[in-house]
Motif scaffolding. Sequence first.
Motif, PDB file in Angstrom:
ATOM      1  N   GLN B  10       2.226   5.710   1.772  1.00 16.26           N
ATOM      2  CA  GLN B  10       1.416   4.933   0.820  1.00 16.26           C
ATOM      3  C   GLN B  10       1.678   3.441   1.033  1.00 16.26           C
ATOM      4  O   GLN B  10       0.761   2.631   1.096  1.00 16.26           O
ATOM      5  N   MET B  12       3.040   1.928   3.634  1.00 20.22           N
ATOM      6  CA  MET B  12       2.615   1.475   4.958  1.00 20.22           C
ATOM      7  C   MET B  12       1.098   1.256   5.000  1.00 20.22           C
ATOM      8  O   MET B  12       0.622   0.290   5.586  1.00 20.22           O
ATOM      9  N   ALA B  13       0.374   2.159   4.370  1.00 21.66           N
ATOM     10  CA  ALA B  13      -1.088   2.027   4.344  1.00 21.66           C
ATOM     11  C   ALA B  13      -1.491   0.780   3.570  1.00 21.66           C
ATOM     12  O   ALA B  13      -2.467   0.109   3.908  1.00 21.66           O
ATOM     13  N   ILE B  15       0.061  -2.094   3.409  1.00 21.39           N
ATOM     14  CA  ILE B  15       0.176  -3.250   4.300  1.00 21.39           C
ATOM     15  C   ILE B  15      -0.997  -3.280   5.272  1.00 21.39           C
ATOM     16  O   ILE B  15      -1.658  -4.301   5.466  1.00 21.39           O
ATOM     17  N   SER B  16      -1.254  -2.141   5.866  1.00 20.88           N
ATOM     18  CA  SER B  16      -2.329  -2.071   6.856  1.00 20.88           C
ATOM     19  C   SER B  16      -3.682  -2.391   6.237  1.00 20.88           C
ATOM     20  O   SER B  16      -4.526  -3.059   6.843  1.00 20.88           O
TER      21      SER B  16
END
Lengths: 106, 106
Positions: B10, B12-13, B15-16
Motif C-alpha cells: 500500500q 509503496m503504491a 509513492i508510485s
Amino acid sequence: MANKINAKYQEMAKISKALAHPTRMFIIDKLNEKEHCVCELTEMIGVDISTVSKHLSILKNAGIISAEKRSNMVYYNLQCSCVLNIFSCVLDVIQSNIDSTKEMIE
Amino acid sequence: MANKINAKYQEMAKISKALAHPTRMFIIDKLNEKEHCVCELTEMIGVDISTVSKHLSILKNAGIISAEKRSNMVYYNLQCSCVLNIFSCVLDVIQSNIDSTKEMIE
DNA sequence: TGCCTATTTGGCAAAACTGCCAAATAATGT
DNA sequence: ACATTATTTGGCAGTTTTGCCAAATAGGCA
C-alpha cells in the motif's frame, strides 16, 4: 493545449502509473523470486482472477513483465531486473519519510 | 475483504502513485536543478496555477518535496535526493523497453 | 486600511481506474 | 466433439483523478 510537458515525462509517468497499485507492487515482488502463472498469483492475492489478469496486462503493457504460454497456463516474469531498482528506491523514499517524521517528533 | 495485500505494498503504491503523472515527473526534474516557486513552475508547465498547486500538494503529501514560504511565495524543493534514483531507474526501464523492441525488429 | 501578488482550497464535470460477473478464447484430455 | 481448466475480454457500477473556475487566504506595500 497549453501544456508543455513533453513525451519524456509522459513515458516516465506511464511506467510509474503501472506500478501505482498495491496489487501490482505485490506481483512484482513475487515475480522477483520466481515466475508465476495467473492462477498462483490469484491464490496469493485473493481477488478475482480476471482482476489479476488485468493487473498483469497493465504491467506487461508497460514493459515491466513478460508472459510465456506453456500448456494452458501463462507464466509471467520480470522483463528486466531494473524494475527492482525502482522497488528499492521507493522503499528508500519511505524510509526517508519515516526518518523525517522521527526528526520532527524529537 | 479477501484481499491479502499488506501495508508495505500500500505504502509503496502510494509513492508510485504520487509520481504517476507527467506534470509531477516534470516538476521533480525541475526541482532537481534548483528550488522553484509555484509561479515559476506554472510558467514552465503551462496549465492553471491551481492545477500546479494541487500537483505540488500531492508530491508534498507523499513526502517527496518540501515547501518553504518566503515573503508571499512558496518555494519547493526535493525532500530527499533518493527520489532521483527512482527517476533514473524509470529511465532505465524505458531504455530497456526500447532495447527489447529493437531486438524484436532485428 | 486597501490593493496587489502568490498560493491554496472548494466545487464541479470529464476522464481514468478498479473489481466484479459473465462470456469468449485456448489448450488438454476423454 | 465434449468437458475441463486456465486465462483474457467486455461490460458495468462505484471510486478516484484531473483540471478548470471562482472564492478564500496570506504577505507585502502604499
